[in-house]
Design a protein around this motif. Structure first.
Motif, PDB file in Angstrom:
ATOM      1  N   GLY A 133       0.814  -1.213   0.000  1.00  9.57           N
ATOM      2  CA  GLY A 133       0.000   0.000   0.000  1.00  9.57           C
ATOM      3  C   GLY A 133       0.843   1.256   0.000  1.00  9.57           C
ATOM      4  N   LEU A 134       1.931   1.245   0.751  1.00  8.82           N
ATOM      5  CA  LEU A 134       2.849   2.383   0.756  1.00  8.82           C
ATOM      6  C   LEU A 134       3.505   2.553  -0.615  1.00  8.82           C
ATOM      7  CD1 LEU A 134       4.398   4.646   2.215  1.00  8.82           C
ATOM      8  CD2 LEU A 134       6.057   2.912   2.927  1.00  8.82           C
ATOM      9  N   ALA A 135       3.945   1.439  -1.207  1.00  9.69           N
ATOM     10  CA  ALA A 135       4.543   1.497  -2.548  1.00  9.69           C
ATOM     11  C   ALA A 135       3.525   2.026  -3.554  1.00  9.69           C
ATOM     12  CB  ALA A 135       5.049   0.121  -2.967  1.00  9.69           C
ATOM     13  N   TYR A 136       2.286   1.572  -3.442  1.00 10.60           N
ATOM     14  CA  TYR A 136       1.234   2.035  -4.345  1.00 10.60           C
ATOM     15  C   TYR A 136       1.056   3.542  -4.218  1.00 10.60           C
ATOM     16  CZ  TYR A 136      -3.117   2.292  -6.888  1.00 10.60           C
ATOM     17  OH  TYR A 136      -4.067   2.626  -7.809  1.00 10.60           O
ATOM     18  N   PHE A 137       0.990   4.025  -2.993  1.00  7.76           N
ATOM     19  CA  PHE A 137       0.833   5.461  -2.765  1.00  7.76           C
ATOM     20  C   PHE A 137       2.002   6.239  -3.366  1.00  7.76           C
ATOM     21  CE2 PHE A 137       1.732   9.156  -0.012  1.00  7.76           C
ATOM     22  CZ  PHE A 137       0.605   9.912  -0.292  1.00  7.76           C
ATOM     23  N   LEU A 138       3.225   5.776  -3.099  1.00  2.00           N
ATOM     24  CA  LEU A 138       4.404   6.479  -3.615  1.00  2.00           C
ATOM     25  C   LEU A 138       4.467   6.457  -5.139  1.00  2.00           C
ATOM     26  CD1 LEU A 138       7.099   5.258  -1.061  1.00  2.00           C
ATOM     27  CD2 LEU A 138       6.128   7.562  -1.248  1.00  2.00           C
ATOM     28  N   ILE A 176       3.372   8.940 -10.377  1.00  2.00           N
ATOM     29  CA  ILE A 176       2.654   8.962 -11.651  1.00  2.00           C
ATOM     30  C   ILE A 176       1.714  10.166 -11.748  1.00  2.00           C
ATOM     31  CG2 ILE A 176       0.938   7.757 -13.066  1.00  2.00           C
ATOM     32  CD1 ILE A 176       2.259   5.108 -12.137  1.00  2.00           C
ATOM     33  N   HIS A 177       0.854  10.349 -10.755  1.00  2.00           N
ATOM     34  CA  HIS A 177      -0.156  11.408 -10.842  1.00  2.00           C
ATOM     35  C   HIS A 177       0.281  12.733 -10.235  1.00  2.00           C
ATOM     36  CE1 HIS A 177      -3.326   9.242 -12.821  1.00  2.00           C
ATOM     37  NE2 HIS A 177      -3.094   8.206 -12.031  1.00  2.00           N
ATOM     38  N   GLN A 178       1.441  12.768  -9.611  1.00  2.00           N
ATOM     39  CA  GLN A 178       2.004  14.011  -9.071  1.00  2.00           C
ATOM     40  C   GLN A 178       1.036  14.750  -8.148  1.00  2.00           C
ATOM     41  OE1 GLN A 178       5.299  15.469  -9.677  1.00  2.00           O
ATOM     42  NE2 GLN A 178       5.498  13.278 -10.005  1.00  2.00           N
ATOM     43  N   ARG A 179       0.363  14.001  -7.274  1.00  2.00           N
ATOM     44  CA  ARG A 179      -0.544  14.644  -6.330  1.00  2.00           C
ATOM     45  C   ARG A 179       0.243  15.473  -5.325  1.00  2.00           C
ATOM     46  NH1 ARG A 179      -5.435  10.606  -4.930  1.00  2.00           N
ATOM     47  NH2 ARG A 179      -6.446  12.527  -4.284  1.00  2.00           N
ATOM     48  N   PHE A 180       1.473  15.110  -5.117  1.00  2.00           N
ATOM     49  CA  PHE A 180       2.436  15.917  -4.367  1.00  2.00           C
ATOM     50  C   PHE A 180       3.619  16.078  -5.310  1.00  2.00           C
ATOM     51  CE2 PHE A 180       0.054  13.404  -1.291  1.00  2.00           C
ATOM     52  CZ  PHE A 180      -0.455  14.399  -0.473  1.00  2.00           C
ATOM     53  N   LYS A 181       4.145  17.242  -5.412  1.00  2.00           N
ATOM     54  CA  LYS A 181       5.143  17.554  -6.447  1.00  2.00           C
ATOM     55  C   LYS A 181       6.559  17.132  -6.049  1.00  2.00           C
ATOM     56  CE  LYS A 181       1.827  19.403  -8.784  1.00  2.00           C
ATOM     57  NZ  LYS A 181       1.064  18.529  -9.623  1.00  2.00           N
ATOM     58  N   ILE A 182       6.733  15.819  -5.882  1.00  2.00           N
ATOM     59  CA  ILE A 182       8.062  15.271  -5.642  1.00  2.00           C
ATOM     60  C   ILE A 182       8.261  14.098  -6.594  1.00  2.00           C
ATOM     61  CG2 ILE A 182       8.274  16.048  -3.256  1.00  2.00           C
ATOM     62  CD1 ILE A 182       7.373  13.332  -2.314  1.00  2.00           C
ATOM     63  N   PHE A 183       9.452  13.637  -6.736  1.00  2.00           N
ATOM     64  CA  PHE A 183       9.811  12.549  -7.661  1.00  2.00           C
ATOM     65  C   PHE A 183       9.462  12.906  -9.110  1.00  2.00           C
ATOM     66  CE2 PHE A 183       8.564   9.813  -3.841  1.00  2.00           C
ATOM     67  CZ  PHE A 183       9.842   9.824  -3.332  1.00  2.00           C
ATOM     68  N   ARG A 184       9.503  14.164  -9.466  1.00  2.00           N
ATOM     69  CA  ARG A 184       9.119  14.597 -10.812  1.00  2.00           C
ATOM     70  C   ARG A 184      10.156  14.229 -11.859  1.00  2.00           C
ATOM     71  NH1 ARG A 184       6.137  20.306 -10.577  1.00  2.00           N
ATOM     72  NH2 ARG A 184       4.911  19.309 -12.175  1.00  2.00           N
ATOM     73  N   ASN A 185      11.410  14.212 -11.474  1.00  2.00           N
ATOM     74  CA  ASN A 185      12.469  14.060 -12.461  1.00  2.00           C
ATOM     75  C   ASN A 185      13.122  12.687 -12.433  1.00  2.00           C
ATOM     76  OD1 ASN A 185      12.110  16.778 -13.269  1.00  2.00           O
ATOM     77  ND2 ASN A 185      13.318  17.441 -11.521  1.00  2.00           N
ATOM     78  N   ALA A 186      12.389  11.675 -12.037  1.00  2.00           N
ATOM     79  CA  ALA A 186      12.944  10.320 -12.025  1.00  2.00           C
ATOM     80  C   ALA A 186      13.258   9.920 -13.463  1.00  2.00           C
ATOM     81  CB  ALA A 186      11.961   9.348 -11.390  1.00  2.00           C
ATOM     82  N   ASP A 187      14.521   9.630 -13.723  1.00  2.00           N
ATOM     83  CA  ASP A 187      14.971   9.377 -15.095  1.00  2.00           C
ATOM     84  C   ASP A 187      15.539   7.962 -15.196  1.00  2.00           C
ATOM     85  OD1 ASP A 187      15.471   9.984 -17.742  1.00  2.00           O
ATOM     86  OD2 ASP A 187      17.465  10.782 -17.322  1.00  2.00           O
ATOM     87  N   HIS A 188      14.713   6.988 -14.914  1.00  2.00           N
ATOM     88  CA  HIS A 188      15.126   5.590 -14.971  1.00  2.00           C
ATOM     89  C   HIS A 188      14.149   4.863 -15.884  1.00  2.00           C
ATOM     90  CE1 HIS A 188      15.693   1.433 -13.579  1.00  2.00           C
ATOM     91  NE2 HIS A 188      16.930   1.833 -13.305  1.00  2.00           N
TER      92      HIS A 188
END
Length: 157
Positions: A90-95, A101-113
């Motif tokens: 559930g935590l992984a799903y939320f993150l 994916i949906h950027q509900r909080f504006k972090i992890f925007r530039n993941a380039d993998h």
């Protein structure tokens, strides 16, 4: 076998199994019987932060909480570790789904993998269908192989 290894394997197996549960629930419950709760996730109906789809967070948290409670209060140790696996998923799903994916909080925007790009692409393909039928890519951590291959190929160019 050491006690902690068995517990880790239970958590790990539960986490892996939860991807299958999530896929089945997404395809047959969210795009089926409970489409009324999920449809605003595909076609935004309001301006608020929350969606009807967010009720699934509560619905899917119940088995994890029950497993933790039964495992803790009644001594069903293996069930406790199943609950931990469900909660970790559930935590992984939320993150991954809500934040990455949906950027509900504006972090992890530039993941380039390539992996993260592939799951983002698969989810985008899922959302191109705004209706209940004709969906694709119902998983969260695993999408069809073609998205991984496309992303890896683009990364090497």
């Amino acid at each position: 076998m050491n006690h902690w290894i068995i517990n880790f394997l239970i958590v790990f197996a539960t986490f892996i199994a939860m991807e299958g549960v999530a896929w089945l629930a997404h395809k047959y419950i969210m795009h089926g019987l409970l489409w009324s709760l999920h449809k605003d996730h595909h076609k935004k109906e309001g301006d608020g932060f929350l969606e009807h789809n967010d009720f699934f967070f509560i619905i899917f948290a119940i088995p994890g909480i029950l497993s933790l409670a039964l495992g803790s209060f009644y001594g069903y140790e293996h069930l406790l570790w199943v609950g931990v696996g469900i909660i970790v998923y559930g935590l992984a799903y939320f993150l991954v789904h809500d934040i990455f994916i949906h950027q509900r909080f504006k972090i992890f925007r530039n993941a380039d993998h390539w992996y993260f790009k592939a799951i983002r692409r698969g989810h985008k393909m899922h959302h191109k269908h705004t209706g209940k039928e004709d969906g694709e890519c119902f998983g969260m951590l695993w999408v069809p192989l073609k998205y991984f291959l496309e992303t890896r190929k683009k990364g090497k160019v």
